[in-house]
Design a protein around this motif. Structure first.
Motif, mmCIF file in Angstrom:
data_model
loop_
_atom_site.group_PDB
_atom_site.id
_atom_site.type_symbol
_atom_site.label_atom_id
_atom_site.label_comp_id
_atom_site.label_asym_id
_atom_site.label_seq_id
_atom_site.Cartn_x
_atom_site.Cartn_y
_atom_site.Cartn_z
ATOM 1 N N LEU A 74 0.323 30.418 -30.339
ATOM 2 C CA LEU A 74 -0.845 31.026 -30.968
ATOM 3 C C LEU A 74 -1.337 32.241 -30.193
ATOM 4 O O LEU A 74 -1.775 33.226 -30.793
ATOM 5 N N ARG A 75 -1.256 32.193 -28.886
ATOM 6 C CA ARG A 75 -1.694 33.328 -28.072
ATOM 7 C C ARG A 75 -0.745 34.518 -28.194
ATOM 8 O O ARG A 75 -1.122 35.647 -27.897
ATOM 9 N N ASP A 78 0.263 35.817 -30.877
ATOM 10 C CA ASP A 78 -0.125 36.571 -32.068
ATOM 11 C C ASP A 78 1.066 36.835 -32.994
ATOM 12 O O ASP A 78 1.085 37.809 -33.723
ATOM 13 N N TYR A 132 2.187 34.560 -35.302
ATOM 14 C CA TYR A 132 2.104 33.729 -36.501
ATOM 15 C C TYR A 132 0.856 34.058 -37.314
ATOM 16 O O TYR A 132 -0.176 34.407 -36.760
ATOM 17 N N VAL A 179 -0.612 28.248 -39.743
ATOM 18 C CA VAL A 179 -0.161 27.044 -39.041
ATOM 19 C C VAL A 179 -0.169 25.871 -40.018
ATOM 20 O O VAL A 179 -1.105 25.712 -40.806
ATOM 21 N N VAL A 223 -6.182 23.640 -33.063
ATOM 22 C CA VAL A 223 -5.557 24.920 -33.439
ATOM 23 C C VAL A 223 -6.628 25.996 -33.533
ATOM 24 O O VAL A 223 -6.496 27.080 -32.944
ATOM 25 N N LYS A 235 -7.180 29.618 -31.583
ATOM 26 C CA LYS A 235 -7.177 30.894 -32.301
ATOM 27 C C LYS A 235 -7.667 30.690 -33.728
ATOM 28 O O LYS A 235 -7.232 29.764 -34.400
ATOM 29 N N ILE A 272 -7.175 31.019 -37.194
ATOM 30 C CA ILE A 272 -5.984 31.307 -37.994
ATOM 31 C C ILE A 272 -5.992 30.362 -39.189
ATOM 32 O O ILE A 272 -6.491 29.239 -39.078
#
Length: 163
Positions: free
Chosen positions: A51-52, A54, A56, A59, A69, A73, A75
């Motif tokens: 996730l860090r 960047d 994707y 999820v 999650v 981030k 998302i």
């Protein structure tokens, strides 16, 4: 080099699947079969790194992991559990079981992907009648196995599946 629009940029980004290893691989395979780029992670450190990065834009995970999650981030997240439905057996002696609705899952993926990319999903094409029967039989057995594994791992995370 031309500047990429956000739609083009998101089209290049894969879907991240955060589940137990075997279930994650099954979901990634299903997504790949339907033209999506996806990657699987099964541990919290892998999730954090993914996730860090960047890389994707979406999820797929279980309800219990959504907050984690989103704490890493902000998302879009798809809760895989909403696509499991109880199916009553024809005989009273066999108890009901959960079945995965892969068509609804793929429609949800398509809707989220199309809203970002504008591409038309292959999920919407109408297969030939015999293709539908063969595909649904294969899909049902594969998803039943994935579902069984996923639910057993959630009930007992340390349990190993014996084949």
């Amino acid at each position: 080099m031309p500047v990429m629009s956000s739609a083009q940029n998101n089209q290049q980004k894969p879907i991240l699947v955060f589940l137990a290893k075997d279930a994650a691989c099954d979901i990634v395979s299903k997504l790949n079969e339907n033209g999506y780029v996806a990657a699987a992670v099964s541990s919290v450190p892998e999730l954090f790194d993914a996730l860090r990065s960047d890389r994707y834009f979406l999820v797929v995970t279980m309800r219990s992991d959504i907050d984690m999650v989103r704490n890493i981030k902000p998302i879009p997240v798809i809760n895989l559990e909403v696509f499991f439905h109880t199916v009553q057996s024809a005989t009273k002696s066999v108890r009901s079981s959960k079945e995965f609705d892969s068509d609804a899952f793929l429609r949800r993926i398509a809707a989220l992907t199309e809203s970002r990319t504008g591409r038309v999903s292959a999920v919407r094409r109408d297969p030939a009648a015999n293709e539908t029967v063969i595909a649904s039989t294969t899909k049902a057995s594969r998803w039943r196995a994935a579902t069984s594994l996923l639910l057993s791992r959630r009930a007992a995370p340390s349990a190993e599946r014996a084949d």
